[in-house]
Design an enzyme around this catalytic site. Structure first.
Site, short mmCIF file in Angstrom:
data_model
loop_
_atom_site.label_atom_id
_atom_site.label_comp_id
_atom_site.label_asym_id
_atom_site.label_seq_id
_atom_site.Cartn_x
_atom_site.Cartn_y
_atom_site.Cartn_z
N ARG A 6 0.87 -1.21 -0.03
CA ARG A 6 -0.14 -0.01 -0.04
C ARG A 6 0.85 1.30 0.03
O ARG A 6 0.46 2.29 -0.54
CB ARG A 6 -0.83 0.09 1.07
CG ARG A 6 -2.14 -1.11 1.10
CD ARG A 6 -2.87 -1.15 2.03
NE ARG A 6 -4.29 -1.60 1.83
CZ ARG A 6 -5.01 -2.39 2.57
NH1 ARG A 6 -4.92 -2.07 3.99
NH2 ARG A 6 -6.09 -3.11 2.22
N GLY A 37 -14.85 -3.40 0.56
CA GLY A 37 -16.02 -2.61 0.84
C GLY A 37 -16.50 -1.40 -0.10
O GLY A 37 -17.60 -1.22 -0.56
#
Ligand code: ADP
Ligand code: MG
Length: 399
Positions: free
Chosen positions: A38, A379
């Protein structure tokens, strides 16, 4: 929702203090980062800001400290790793929007980079508290959102701060929004969506919304059995969401009314029990979906189904995939998921994979570099497919 948003390239950043929300929620073990993916993914945006002489103030959450100052969730480890990757010092603030952060932000020179402490150390963060948003905004002239994984949350550092600053996207968010936004708003057709995963109830709204957009909807994985039950078959011990049988009937009728081809499995791989441990040895056989023995459970799609699904993908121009076709964590039950990943990899369509487990499956199985876009937000990508407005994107300036 308008998907055409301004990015860092559409705003003058030179000499400006830029507050950039990143996703530095990296996994750690005993205080050591176990995957810096990330951080690496955030580099293009940070480097652009540095090269264009911005004064860069980075922020992110890590873990769930829930408003408490948990030292093991300090972003200091991220600042250290980022310094190495950028080849320049990343100044670490001792707080989020307190005295130390403000002093360091005020002293920043062009091209310098600092990192605020874990935004979730502040109770106000997840409540989208306007006081915290104002404090954060007071340090900067521009807000950049480059964290897609939290874009479906209205938090101070993901959306609230944009009430007080001009807001644009970083490269990561821009890529997510442009590729997925185009697929949903103006797809090249045929548009095929593949849904899988464990339960129908997890993805009710996704099914409903995709039926408005796609030419073909493929349903596999554990959620297929509730559809199968809705068609009147017994499904043995397979995952079944009895309360959703009527909903599945409704969706089948909707598909028919809209002229959407709804493809369900015709055969499946069954076993007497769910594998335990999940990746342990398991004895399986393949049966037609209408003949699942009462004492067995369907855990993957069979070969005939794989061929039918792959054929539908072959003719597509846009493919969106969310949810594995079987219990891919087990090598014996990963074949259906591998077959779908292979079909996407072989296709020259725009291929998009969203969902945490689906993305992990593509990466683990070695298909990641053959997919057009693997979403970084589980999500968030799901809410995108549901057609919901994502606060972290809606708050950005329209082009
Ligand atoms: P994503 O994270 O990609 O959105 P989900 O979280 O919805 O996907 O579903 C992933 C899980 O679904 C995996 O852990 C997988 O083992 C499980 N699964 C897939 N098919 C079946 C099945 N037939 N029975 C039980 N579980 C299944
Ligand atoms: Mg999941």
């Amino acid at each position: 929702m308008n998907y055409n948003k301004k990015s860092i390239e559409d705003i003058e950043v030179a000499g400006k203090r830029v507050l950039c929300r990143c996703d530095f929620n990296v996994p750690t073990k005993n205080g050591v980062i176990t995957s810096d993916k990330r951080i690496v993914a955030a580099l293009p945006t940070i480097q652009y800001l540095v090269e264009h002489k911005a004064k860069v103030i980075l922020c992110s959450h890590m873990g769930k400290p829930k408003g408490e100052w948990k030292p093991e969730l300090s972003l200091k480890v991220v600042a250290d790793r980022l310094s190495e990757l950028l080849g320049q010092e990343v100044i670490m603030a001792a707080d989020v929007a307190g005295e130390d952060a403000k002093a360091k932000a005020a002293a920043l020179k062009e091209g310098q980079v600092m990192l605020l402490e874990n935004t979730r150390y502040m109770k106000g963060e997840t409540k989208n508290d306007p006081e915290l948003s104002k404090e954060l905004a007071s340090m900067a002239d521009i807000f950049v959102n480059d964290a897609f994984g939290t874009a479906h949350r209205a938090h101070s550092s993901t959306a609230g701060v944009a009430d007080y600053l001009p807001a644009v996207s970083g490269y990561l968010v821009q890529k997510e929004v442009s590729i997925m936004g185009k697929a949903l708003a103006d797809p090249e057709r045929p548009f095929v969506a593949i849904l899988g995963g464990a339960k129908v109830s997890d993805k009710l709204n996704v099914i409903n919304n995709l039926l408005e957009k796609v030419d073909t909807l493929i349903i596999g994985g554990g959620m297929a059995y509730t559809f199968q039950a809705a068609k009147g078959s017994s499904v043995g011990k397979s995952l079944l969401d009895e309360s959703k049988i009527d909903y599945c009937k409704e969706m089948m009728a909707k598909a028919e009314a809209k002229g959407v081809k709804l493809l369900l499995p015709v055969d499946c791989v069954v076993a007497s029990d769910f594998p335990n441990p999940i990746d342990g040895p398991i004895e399986v056989k393949t049966v037609p979906v209408t003949e699942i023995p009462d004492d067995m459970e369907g855990l993957d799609i069979g070969e005939k189904t794989q061929a039918i699904f792959a054929e539908a993908v072959k003719n597509a121009k846009t493919v969106v995939w969310n949810g594995p076709m079987g219990v891919f964590e087990n090598p014996t039950l990963a074949k259906g998921t591998i077959a779908m990943a292979q079909a996407l990899a072989d296709s020259d369509a725009t291929t998009i994979v969203g969902g945490g487990d689906s993305a992990a499956a593509c990466e683990q199985l070695g298909f990641a570099d053959k997919i057009t876009h693997i979403s970084t937000g589980g999500g968030a990508s799901l809410e995108f497919l549901e057609g919901l407005e994502l606060p972290g994107i809606a708050c950005l300036q329209d082009k």
